[in-house]
Write a protein that holds these residues in place. Sequence first.
Motif, mmCIF file in Angstrom:
data_model
loop_
_atom_site.group_PDB
_atom_site.id
_atom_site.type_symbol
_atom_site.label_atom_id
_atom_site.label_comp_id
_atom_site.label_asym_id
_atom_site.label_seq_id
_atom_site.Cartn_x
_atom_site.Cartn_y
_atom_site.Cartn_z
ATOM 1 N N ALA A 190 4.860 4.894 -41.940
ATOM 2 C CA ALA A 190 3.841 3.837 -41.855
ATOM 3 C C ALA A 190 3.714 3.329 -40.421
ATOM 4 N N ALA A 191 4.854 3.183 -39.733
ATOM 5 C CA ALA A 191 4.816 2.745 -38.332
ATOM 6 C C ALA A 191 4.109 3.787 -37.465
ATOM 7 N N ASP A 192 4.328 5.064 -37.767
ATOM 8 C CA ASP A 192 3.630 6.134 -37.037
ATOM 9 C C ASP A 192 2.124 6.076 -37.286
ATOM 10 N N GLU A 193 1.741 5.783 -38.512
ATOM 11 C CA GLU A 193 0.305 5.673 -38.823
ATOM 12 C C GLU A 193 -0.330 4.506 -38.064
ATOM 13 N N ARG A 194 0.386 3.389 -37.985
ATOM 14 C CA ARG A 194 -0.128 2.248 -37.221
ATOM 15 C C ARG A 194 -0.233 2.596 -35.741
ATOM 16 N N LEU A 195 0.757 3.324 -35.239
ATOM 17 C CA LEU A 195 0.717 3.749 -33.839
ATOM 18 C C LEU A 195 -0.445 4.707 -33.602
ATOM 19 N N ALA A 196 -0.647 5.653 -34.499
ATOM 20 C CA ALA A 196 -1.756 6.602 -34.340
ATOM 21 C C ALA A 196 -3.091 5.867 -34.327
ATOM 22 N N GLU A 234 1.076 10.876 -23.886
ATOM 23 C CA GLU A 234 2.542 10.919 -23.877
ATOM 24 C C GLU A 234 3.115 10.173 -25.081
ATOM 25 N N ALA A 235 2.534 9.021 -25.402
ATOM 26 C CA ALA A 235 2.991 8.263 -26.575
ATOM 27 C C ALA A 235 2.742 9.066 -27.852
ATOM 28 N N HIS A 236 1.607 9.750 -27.913
ATOM 29 C CA HIS A 236 1.307 10.555 -29.099
ATOM 30 C C HIS A 236 2.269 11.736 -29.225
ATOM 31 N N ARG A 237 2.540 12.414 -28.121
ATOM 32 C CA ARG A 237 3.496 13.531 -28.146
ATOM 33 C C ARG A 237 4.865 13.067 -28.630
ATOM 34 N N LYS A 238 5.299 11.928 -28.123
ATOM 35 C CA LYS A 238 6.613 11.389 -28.505
ATOM 36 C C LYS A 238 6.619 11.043 -29.998
ATOM 37 N N MET A 239 5.523 10.454 -30.485
ATOM 38 C CA MET A 239 5.434 10.088 -31.898
ATOM 39 C C MET A 239 5.508 11.337 -32.785
ATOM 40 N N VAL A 240 4.785 12.387 -32.410
ATOM 41 C CA VAL A 240 4.794 13.627 -33.194
ATOM 42 C C VAL A 240 6.182 14.263 -33.181
ATOM 43 N N ALA A 241 6.816 14.292 -32.020
ATOM 44 C CA ALA A 241 8.166 14.867 -31.921
ATOM 45 C C ALA A 241 9.148 14.078 -32.786
ATOM 46 N N HIS A 242 9.057 12.763 -32.738
ATOM 47 C CA HIS A 242 9.944 11.942 -33.573
ATOM 48 C C HIS A 242 9.668 12.193 -35.050
ATOM 49 N N ASP A 276 11.359 14.162 -40.232
ATOM 50 C CA ASP A 276 11.067 14.916 -41.454
ATOM 51 C C ASP A 276 12.056 16.065 -41.649
ATOM 52 N N THR A 277 12.422 16.732 -40.564
ATOM 53 C CA THR A 277 13.412 17.812 -40.656
ATOM 54 C C THR A 277 14.769 17.259 -41.073
ATOM 55 N N ALA A 278 15.173 16.154 -40.454
ATOM 56 C CA ALA A 278 16.467 15.545 -40.805
ATOM 57 C C ALA A 278 16.488 15.139 -42.273
ATOM 58 N N TRP A 279 15.405 14.577 -42.763
ATOM 59 C CA TRP A 279 15.367 14.125 -44.152
ATOM 60 C C TRP A 279 15.387 15.317 -45.104
ATOM 61 N N SER A 280 14.651 16.365 -44.774
ATOM 62 C CA SER A 280 14.625 17.519 -45.672
ATOM 63 C C SER A 280 15.981 18.240 -45.695
ATOM 64 N N LEU A 281 16.682 18.267 -44.560
ATOM 65 C CA LEU A 281 17.995 18.915 -44.502
ATOM 66 C C LEU A 281 19.121 17.972 -44.936
ATOM 67 N N ARG A 282 18.799 16.696 -45.011
ATOM 68 C CA ARG A 282 19.782 15.664 -45.369
ATOM 69 C C ARG A 282 20.908 15.580 -44.347
ATOM 70 N N ARG A 283 20.559 15.859 -43.099
ATOM 71 C CA ARG A 283 21.532 15.700 -42.022
ATOM 72 C C ARG A 283 20.786 15.482 -40.712
#
Length: 195
Positions: free
Chosen positions: A168-174, A57-65, A70-77
Amino acid sequence: MTITPVTLALISTGAGLLGAVIGAMATLASASLTQRATRDRETEFKVWERRADAIEEAHRKMVAHGDTRDTAWSLRRVPSGFSPESLDPGHQDEQFRLVVTKLMLYTTPELVQAYSESNKAFWNSLRHVMRLELALADSGPESDRPRRQRSINAAVEVGTQAIEESKAADERLAAALREAATLAATRRRRREPAR
């Protein structure tokens, strides 16, 4: 003293009865030990299942986030459905609390910490995407163009840093998730008898 046939019959009947009682007690003790071992294995397996569920569940949440970030950053919104209130750093939705509770009960404090830091970095990155979105939407007078560009450049710089910190925080979590799963599986294998 001679042993009469009646005495011999009584002695052999008593010995047979004693043997039967000892055999019955040994059978009961063996059955009890087997039941206890089975119950312990089942309990351990249930805990492992819950631990695995919390890790998944923690991994699923991390991937979804990560996908949202990444989508928000690429769209800039910021994706629709997010509001400034939900981007509050102290915000904790019900699912976050549920995952944290499961992680606290069945995993390590290091994993709980890594999960919390990943979530905090995610929300921080979305807050910075929102700031960039606001800077890009600023349509002031033409004379303010240099100020607007400085504002956009600053928002991009800070946003890029927030995105990198979130990754980086996601990598530490993974890494913590892999370690928790490996540690739990190793402990379980050590306790299982060889077949």
